[in-house]
Motif scaffolding. Structure first.
Motif, PDB file in Angstrom:
ATOM      1  N   THR A   1       1.152  14.801  11.326  1.00 58.08           N
ATOM      2  CA  THR A   1       0.940  14.699   9.886  1.00 58.08           C
ATOM      3  C   THR A   1       0.100  15.873   9.399  1.00 58.08           C
ATOM      4  N   LYS A   2       0.676  16.676   8.508  1.00 56.37           N
ATOM      5  CA  LYS A   2       0.001  17.869   7.990  1.00 56.37           C
ATOM      6  C   LYS A   2      -0.702  17.607   6.664  1.00 56.37           C
ATOM      7  N   ARG A   3      -0.260  16.585   5.950  1.00 56.37           N
ATOM      8  CA  ARG A   3      -0.906  16.217   4.685  1.00 56.37           C
ATOM      9  C   ARG A   3      -0.663  14.726   4.470  1.00 56.37           C
ATOM     10  N   MET A   4      -1.641  14.065   3.851  1.00 56.68           N
ATOM     11  CA  MET A   4      -1.513  12.622   3.612  1.00 56.68           C
ATOM     12  C   MET A   4      -2.261  12.229   2.353  1.00 56.68           C
ATOM     13  N   VAL A   5      -1.623  11.425   1.531  1.00 55.97           N
ATOM     14  CA  VAL A   5      -2.254  10.875   0.336  1.00 55.97           C
ATOM     15  C   VAL A   5      -2.115   9.357   0.396  1.00 55.97           C
ATOM     16  N   ALA A   6      -3.237   8.645   0.352  1.00 55.44           N
ATOM     17  CA  ALA A   6      -3.239   7.183   0.416  1.00 55.44           C
ATOM     18  C   ALA A   6      -4.094   6.632  -0.710  1.00 55.44           C
TER      19      ALA A   6
ATOM     20  N   GLN B   1      -6.137  13.373  10.709  1.00 50.80           N
ATOM     21  CA  GLN B   1      -5.547  13.335  12.052  1.00 50.80           C
ATOM     22  C   GLN B   1      -5.426  11.913  12.572  1.00 50.80           C
ATOM     23  N   MET B   2      -6.491  11.124  12.412  1.00 53.44           N
ATOM     24  CA  MET B   2      -6.494   9.759  12.928  1.00 53.44           C
ATOM     25  C   MET B   2      -5.507   8.872  12.177  1.00 53.44           C
ATOM     26  N   ALA B   3      -5.603   8.878  10.841  1.00 49.49           N
ATOM     27  CA  ALA B   3      -4.742   8.011  10.037  1.00 49.49           C
ATOM     28  C   ALA B   3      -3.292   8.476  10.102  1.00 49.49           C
ATOM     29  N   GLY B   4      -3.082   9.796  10.037  1.00 44.68           N
ATOM     30  CA  GLY B   4      -1.718  10.319  10.075  1.00 44.68           C
ATOM     31  C   GLY B   4      -1.008   9.957  11.361  1.00 44.68           C
TER      32      GLY B   4
ATOM     33  N   GLU C   1       0.858  -1.182   0.000  1.00 48.96           N
ATOM     34  CA  GLU C   1       0.000   0.000   0.000  1.00 48.96           C
ATOM     35  C   GLU C   1       0.890   1.226   0.000  1.00 48.96           C
ATOM     36  N   ALA C   2       0.749   2.102  -1.019  1.00 45.22           N
ATOM     37  CA  ALA C   2       1.597   3.282  -1.148  1.00 45.22           C
ATOM     38  C   ALA C   2       0.946   4.477  -0.463  1.00 45.22           C
ATOM     39  N   ILE C   3       1.724   5.158   0.361  1.00 45.26           N
ATOM     40  CA  ILE C   3       1.221   6.309   1.117  1.00 45.26           C
ATOM     41  C   ILE C   3       2.265   7.416   1.048  1.00 45.26           C
ATOM     42  N   GLU C   4       1.810   8.668   0.999  1.00 44.79           N
ATOM     43  CA  GLU C   4       2.703   9.814   1.117  1.00 44.79           C
ATOM     44  C   GLU C   4       2.291  10.623   2.337  1.00 44.79           C
ATOM     45  N   LEU C   5       3.290  11.022   3.126  1.00 47.15           N
ATOM     46  CA  LEU C   5       3.043  11.782   4.341  1.00 47.15           C
ATOM     47  C   LEU C   5       3.897  13.040   4.352  1.00 47.15           C
ATOM     48  N   TRP C   6       3.335  14.122   4.887  1.00 48.64           N
ATOM     49  CA  TRP C   6       4.076  15.350   5.147  1.00 48.64           C
ATOM     50  C   TRP C   6       4.002  15.569   6.649  1.00 48.64           C
ATOM     51  N   VAL C   7       5.124  15.360   7.347  1.00 47.35           N
ATOM     52  CA  VAL C   7       5.124  15.299   8.808  1.00 47.35           C
ATOM     53  C   VAL C   7       5.967  16.425   9.387  1.00 47.35           C
ATOM     54  N   SER C   8       5.423  17.120  10.382  1.00 52.68           N
ATOM     55  CA  SER C   8       6.141  18.224  11.020  1.00 52.68           C
ATOM     56  C   SER C   8       7.218  17.689  11.958  1.00 52.68           C
ATOM     57  N   SER C   9       8.063  18.592  12.448  1.00 52.92           N
ATOM     58  CA  SER C   9       9.140  18.203  13.362  1.00 52.92           C
ATOM     59  C   SER C   9       8.591  17.650  14.670  1.00 52.92           C
ATOM     60  N   GLU C  10       7.331  17.976  14.999  1.00 53.59           N
ATOM     61  CA  GLU C  10       6.694  17.454  16.208  1.00 53.59           C
ATOM     62  C   GLU C  10       6.038  16.097  15.976  1.00 53.59           C
TER      63      GLU C  10
ATOM     64  N   GLY D   1      -3.907   7.282  -3.767  1.00 59.75           N
ATOM     65  CA  GLY D   1      -4.248   8.363  -4.677  1.00 59.75           C
ATOM     66  C   GLY D   1      -5.270   9.328  -4.135  1.00 59.75           C
ATOM     67  N   GLU D   2      -5.757   9.097  -2.919  1.00 58.48           N
ATOM     68  CA  GLU D   2      -6.793   9.945  -2.334  1.00 58.48           C
ATOM     69  C   GLU D   2      -6.207  10.774  -1.194  1.00 58.48           C
ATOM     70  N   ARG D   3      -6.457  12.081  -1.232  1.00 54.96           N
ATOM     71  CA  ARG D   3      -5.974  12.969  -0.182  1.00 54.96           C
ATOM     72  C   ARG D   3      -6.939  12.973   0.999  1.00 54.96           C
ATOM     73  N   MET D   4      -6.378  12.765   2.192  1.00 57.23           N
ATOM     74  CA  MET D   4      -7.205  12.716   3.385  1.00 57.23           C
ATOM     75  C   MET D   4      -7.301  14.090   4.022  1.00 57.23           C
ATOM     76  N   GLU D   5      -8.465  14.360   4.587  1.00 59.83           N
ATOM     77  CA  GLU D   5      -8.721  15.670   5.188  1.00 59.83           C
ATOM     78  C   GLU D   5      -9.345  15.494   6.573  1.00 59.83           C
ATOM     79  N   GLY D   6      -9.335  16.573   7.353  1.00 65.09           N
ATOM     80  CA  GLY D   6     -10.072  16.638   8.611  1.00 65.09           C
ATOM     81  C   GLY D   6      -9.706  15.565   9.621  1.00 65.09           C
ATOM     82  N   GLU D   7     -10.734  14.966  10.224  1.00 67.00           N
ATOM     83  CA  GLU D   7     -10.540  13.978  11.274  1.00 67.00           C
ATOM     84  C   GLU D   7      -9.828  12.736  10.757  1.00 67.00           C
ATOM     85  N   MET D   8     -10.116  12.320   9.525  1.00 71.25           N
ATOM     86  CA  MET D   8      -9.458  11.151   8.955  1.00 71.25           C
ATOM     87  C   MET D   8      -7.965  11.382   8.809  1.00 71.25           C
TER      88      MET D   8
END
Length: 272
Positions: free
Chosen positions: A154-159, A170-173, A142-151, A161-168
């Motif tokens: 997860t600030k952005r996530m694509v799983a 936060q939870m998945a990231g 399963e291919a995933i892309e994450l943009w993760v802060s120094s803390e 081919g679908e970009r996740m938003e909101g509560e999903m």
């Protein structure tokens, strides 16, 4: 990403946290005191307190009783003074540009490959952009892309081919970052670094040195140190890899009645 697969990844993560929860060091001061008390109580049946102290000393200073020169040489070969606790996501990004590792237990396996793409801003905040591939039981992955802060957020996530938003998001990231850090959190939880550096402080834990070797993981050639650790009758094998400026756990194996559970780094590229 299909939700059942995501839940399966989380269950594997929790299972491995449970596997190692009792292996190695204790999780609290009270537990450590109980270990000390257990050693003292058993000493009356097997040996007196003085002999018990001598045995711990022998485990700590393997080779010193054979000869002075041989003991000095052994200590030089078994230097784990640079063994590091990787405590956060930024620690991984600072050290590795690619890391691939696998977890195996009876009936299931999970392989994670994480590659650093670079630093990118997301909504004005600097993040580490990484690509992750997760393969369960030898599947296609399963291919995933994450943009993760120094803390570690997860600030952005694509799983899938679908970009996740909101509560999903936060939870998945948060769950994926937890899984990526899982092997390092485990060694912290079981106090691996402290046990190998200060064995005499863990009288309820028996540590035996098995061997020193050289191996290549990915593009990295390193010296490795292998230990057998017994705690509460359960045996595990720990391998430490020397990467020059620091050392990290490269593999572990826990022996259990229902079958062995293991972790192993299979590919590695260091940051330049």
């Amino acid at each position: 990403m299909k939700l059942p697969v995501f839940i399966r990844f989380i269950s594997i993560a929790m299972m491995f946290m449970w596997v190692l929860s009792g292996c190695g060091g204790s999780d609290s001061t009270n537990e450590k005191e109980n270990n000390d008390q257990a050693v003292e109580e058993s000493s009356g049946e097997e040996m007196d307190e003085e002999n018990s102290t001598e045995e711990v000393s022998e485990l700590t200073d393997t080779g010193t009783d054979t000869s002075e020169s041989e003991g000095t040489e052994t200590e030089a070969e078994w230097d784990v003074s640079k063994l590091k606790q990787i405590k956060g996501f930024t620690d991984i990004m600072d050290k590795f540009s690619l890391i691939s590792y696998s977890f195996d237990s009876p009936g299931s396996s999970l392989k994670i490959t994480m590659q650093r793409v670079g630093e990118e801003e997301v909504n004005g905040e600097l993040t580490n952009h990484i690509k992750v591939n997760m393969e369960e039981d030898g599947g296609s992955g399963e291919a995933i892309e994450l943009w993760v802060s120094s803390e570690g957020e997860t600030k952005r996530m694509v799983a899938g081919g679908e970009r996740m938003e909101g509560e999903m998001l936060q939870m998945a990231g948060q769950s994926y970052v937890m899984m990526l850090l899982m092997p390092f959190n485990m060694t912290d939880r079981t106090e691996v670094t402290n046990i190998l550096k200060n064995q005499t402080e863990y009288p309820g834990v028996k540590v035996s040195k098995l061997g020193k070797d050289q191996k290549t993981i990915g593009e990295v050639k390193m010296d490795t140190y292998t230990y057998e650790v017994t705690s509460e009758g359960e045996k595990s094998t720990w391998e430490v890899g020397d990467l020059g400026e620091y050392q990290v756990m490269t593999s572990w194996r826990v022996q259990q009645d229902q079958g062995d559970a293991s972790f192993q780094i299979s590919d590695l590229e260091l940051r330049r």
